[in-house]
Motif scaffolding. Structure first.
Motif: not given
Length: 116
Positions: A48-56, A83-89, A100-108
């Motif tokens: 499992v890969r997990c990232w916490l993100v600081c939201p706007p 900052a984490i979008a490249p790692s997720i992509t 679900t994956t497509e939505q995350m890619r679009q948001q990133a």
């Protein structure tokens, strides 16, 4: 939490699928992303890969209390989504883009273009 290795069902093998889970701040902004690629016969907690993100915007108290327990102080020093979008992509690049994956890619991608 079950930390025992889990065999990926035969029907899912070689399908390039990832399980993606996201948590939000109550404002449609991601604060946590977890990805489990099902790209091998047996997976375990170490996969499992997990990232916490600081939201706007701040995390709403109701979401902290009733949904995930993550509060603003927990993500204050975390990177923004851009900052984490490249790692997720990179992690998801070989995965099949389910909704679900497509939505995350679009948001990133949107985050990357709006943060520049």
């Amino acid at each position: 939490m079950n930390t025992q290795p889990f065999p990926v069902p035969d029907v899912l093998r070689d399908k390039h699928i990832a399980v993606v889970d996201v948590e939000g701040n109550g404002h449609d902004e991601i604060i946590e992303i977890a990805v489990l690629p099902l790209d091998r016969p047996i997976v375990d907690a170490d996969d499992v890969r997990c990232w916490l993100v600081c939201p706007p915007r701040p995390i709403t108290p109701l979401v902290t209390r009733k949904v995930h327990g993550v509060c603003d102080i927990d993500v204050a020093d975390c990177p923004p989504r851009s900052a984490i979008a490249p790692s997720i992509t990179t992690l998801l690049a070989p995965q099949q883009a389910d909704s679900t994956t497509e939505q995350m890619r679009q948001q990133a991608a949107m985050s990357k273009t709006t943060s520049n």
